[in-house]
Write a protein that holds these residues in place. Structure first.
Motif, PDB file in Angstrom:
ATOM      1  N   LEU A   5       0.832  -1.190   0.000  1.00 20.60           N
ATOM      2  CA  LEU A   5       0.000   0.000   0.000  1.00 20.60           C
ATOM      3  C   LEU A   5       0.872   1.247   0.000  1.00 20.60           C
ATOM      4  N   PRO A   6       0.449   2.291  -0.672  1.00 20.05           N
ATOM      5  CA  PRO A   6       1.240   3.526  -0.677  1.00 20.05           C
ATOM      6  C   PRO A   6       1.370   4.097   0.714  1.00 20.05           C
ATOM      7  N   ALA A   7       2.523   4.671   1.002  1.00 18.52           N
ATOM      8  CA  ALA A   7       2.784   5.181   2.344  1.00 18.52           C
ATOM      9  C   ALA A   7       1.850   6.334   2.678  1.00 18.52           C
ATOM     10  N   GLU A 168      -8.031   5.335  -9.928  1.00 22.39           N
ATOM     11  CA  GLU A 168      -9.079   4.365  -9.621  1.00 22.39           C
ATOM     12  C   GLU A 168      -8.488   2.960  -9.533  1.00 22.39           C
ATOM     13  N   GLU A 169      -7.540   2.640 -10.421  1.00 23.38           N
ATOM     14  CA  GLU A 169      -6.877   1.338 -10.343  1.00 23.38           C
ATOM     15  C   GLU A 169      -6.107   1.202  -9.036  1.00 23.38           C
ATOM     16  N   ARG A 170      -5.439   2.282  -8.620  1.00 20.75           N
ATOM     17  CA  ARG A 170      -4.684   2.238  -7.362  1.00 20.75           C
ATOM     18  C   ARG A 170      -5.630   2.018  -6.184  1.00 20.75           C
ATOM     19  N   ARG A 171      -6.775   2.700  -6.209  1.00 16.82           N
ATOM     20  CA  ARG A 171      -7.740   2.504  -5.129  1.00 16.82           C
ATOM     21  C   ARG A 171      -8.281   1.087  -5.124  1.00 16.82           C
ATOM     22  N   GLU A 172      -8.520   0.526  -6.312  1.00 16.77           N
ATOM     23  CA  GLU A 172      -9.008  -0.843  -6.394  1.00 16.77           C
ATOM     24  C   GLU A 172      -7.964  -1.824  -5.860  1.00 16.77           C
ATOM     25  N   LEU A 173      -6.693  -1.593  -6.217  1.00 12.18           N
ATOM     26  CA  LEU A 173      -5.627  -2.439  -5.680  1.00 12.18           C
ATOM     27  C   LEU A 173      -5.542  -2.320  -4.162  1.00 12.18           C
ATOM     28  N   LYS A 174      -5.725  -1.121  -3.663  1.00 12.03           N
ATOM     29  CA  LYS A 174      -5.694  -0.917  -2.213  1.00 12.03           C
ATOM     30  C   LYS A 174      -6.839  -1.658  -1.545  1.00 12.03           C
ATOM     31  N   ARG A 175      -8.042  -1.581  -2.133  1.00 14.28           N
ATOM     32  CA  ARG A 175      -9.178  -2.309  -1.567  1.00 14.28           C
ATOM     33  C   ARG A 175      -8.939  -3.810  -1.612  1.00 14.28           C
ATOM     34  N   ASP A 176      -8.387  -4.303  -2.742  1.00 16.51           N
ATOM     35  CA  ASP A 176      -8.095  -5.734  -2.850  1.00 16.51           C
ATOM     36  C   ASP A 176      -7.053  -6.171  -1.838  1.00 16.51           C
ATOM     37  N   ALA A 177      -6.034  -5.328  -1.645  1.00 17.38           N
ATOM     38  CA  ALA A 177      -4.983  -5.679  -0.692  1.00 17.38           C
ATOM     39  C   ALA A 177      -5.533  -5.746   0.730  1.00 17.38           C
TER      40      ALA A 177
END
Length: 386
Positions: A5-7, A168-177
């Motif tokens: 996740l991004p810091a 939006e892709e970054r947010r989706e990756l964050k939700r998946d993580a």
């Protein structure tokens, strides 16, 4: 592997990207407006140019700056009217305003059609400028200025759109993580602590029975209970830290001890497991924990036999007991524990099968390929389902 996740967020960067279309629209509007303000002395054309420039910038920002509108045709029509209509009075000085229409086309129409259409718009702006000024040079300058304006507007708009998609892709990756981490934590709590807590419960019940009549034996059992509780605490720490490597040898000994404490006769067989890869050993250890936990909690088994071995590039674990018929003996689809084990084993290319026999026995069999060859994987699956 878990996604990182991004810091921290970068609001300054996103604000800068959002300001890009405003700056581009303002720059193109000024490019069309300033020549009129510099070369026309009358206030009428100046006010006309100011009003049209503001309207063009407003239409562009409203319609195209953040992904388009439902009816882009209306916006394009307004840009055509405001971009070409004032040329009748303002002449070639207004030619750069045609870039708004060309830029809008590049943003909302498919590239195969948008590029030639935008080119025609720029050529049209040049022709009108040449007609109004009576000069080929003025027409050429008008076409070039309109083209540059179109490229600036479409480039910034495309960059903002791409940034929004990536965000939006970054947010989706964050939700998946986050979802994956929750799933991992839940699975590990169930798989790692089930057997330890069952063993502690059994030992506590045994100590309660022995404390009056056999205090010395109760002290021995209590010492073992303390060891089990410390181990459970260590398991909790490994779950929290995300470190989930288990020792298959240690799990075999612990499983035998728990079954014995539950009054179940145990038979253990081990061969060729010393050199198993850590991920394979951990998966089989988790299967062993859950299988033995189910035997202790949900069955009436008087005996239990389990074996771990490696043969023909496949690691095998088999747990058999005579206590079938309990609520946990419905197969691999019953209970979150077995579903977790199926996920673990299948992630390594293995297969897990749970079945009850006509003679009242229950069998849990897991096979995990030690290598990554497809032939071994399919062979293990065929043997399990045969």
């Amino acid at each position: 592997m878990r996604a990182e996740l991004p810091a921290k967020e970068r609001p300054d960067f996103h604000a800068l990207v959002a300001a890009g279309p405003v700056a581009a629209a303002a720059a193109v509007a000024l490019t069309a407006l300033l020549p009129v303000l510099a070369q026309r002395e009358s206030w009428a054309p100046r006010l006309l140019a100011l009003a049209c420039a503001a309207a063009l910038a407003g239409v562009h920002l409203t319609a195209f700056a953040h992904g388009g509108v439902r009816r882009p045709g209306l916006a394009l029509a307004a840009q055509a009217l405001l971009g070409y209509g004032p040329m009748v009075q303002l002449g070639a000085l207004w030619s750069a305003a045609g870039g708004f229409l060309a830029g809008g086309l590049l943003l909302v129409v498919r590239p195969a059609r948008a590029v030639p259409a935008a080119g025609l718009v720029c050529v049209g702006a040049g022709l009108l400028a040449a007609w109004a000024a009576g000069s080929v040079d003025a027409g050429l300058a008008g076409a070039v200025s309109a083209g540059i304006a179109a490229l600036a507007l479409s480039g910034v708009g495309a960059a903002v759109r791409l940034t929004a998609e990536r965000e939006e892709e970054r947010r989706e990756l964050k939700r998946d993580a986050i979802a994956e981490e929750r799933k991992r934590f839940s699975r590990d709590v169930h798989d790692l602590l089930g057997l330890s807590l069952s063993a502690i419960t059994l030992k506590g019940e045994l100590v309660d029975r022995l404390v009056i009549g056999q205090p010395d034996r109760a002290k021995e059992e209590l010492a073992e209970l303390l060891i089990m509780s410390r181990r459970a605490l260590a398991d909790v720490r490994t779950v929290a830290a995300g470190y989930r490597e288990l020792s298959l040898d240690d799990e075999c000994r612990a499983a035998a001890a728990v079954l014995s404490a539950a009054g179940t006769r145990v038979t253990v067989a081990r061969s060729g497991i010393a050199d198993l890869p850590p991920e394979v050993a951990t998966a089989l250890a988790a299967v062993l924990r859950e299988g033995v936990t189910n035997v202790v909690r949900h069955s009436t088994a008087s005996w239990c036999a389990f074996s771990v071995s490696k043969e023909d590039g496949t690691a095998w674990l088999e747990i058999v007991n005579d206590g079938a018929g309990g609520p946990a003996d419905g197969g691999t689809g019953s209970g979150s524990g077995l579903r977790n084990l199926v996920d673990r084993v299948e992630s390594l290319g293995g297969t897990l099968v749970a079945e009850s026999g006509a003679d009242g026995t229950h069998r849990l069999l897991a096979a995990v390929p030690v290598g990554c060859g497809g032939v071994r994987r399919h062979r293990a699956a065929d043997e399990l389902t045969a």
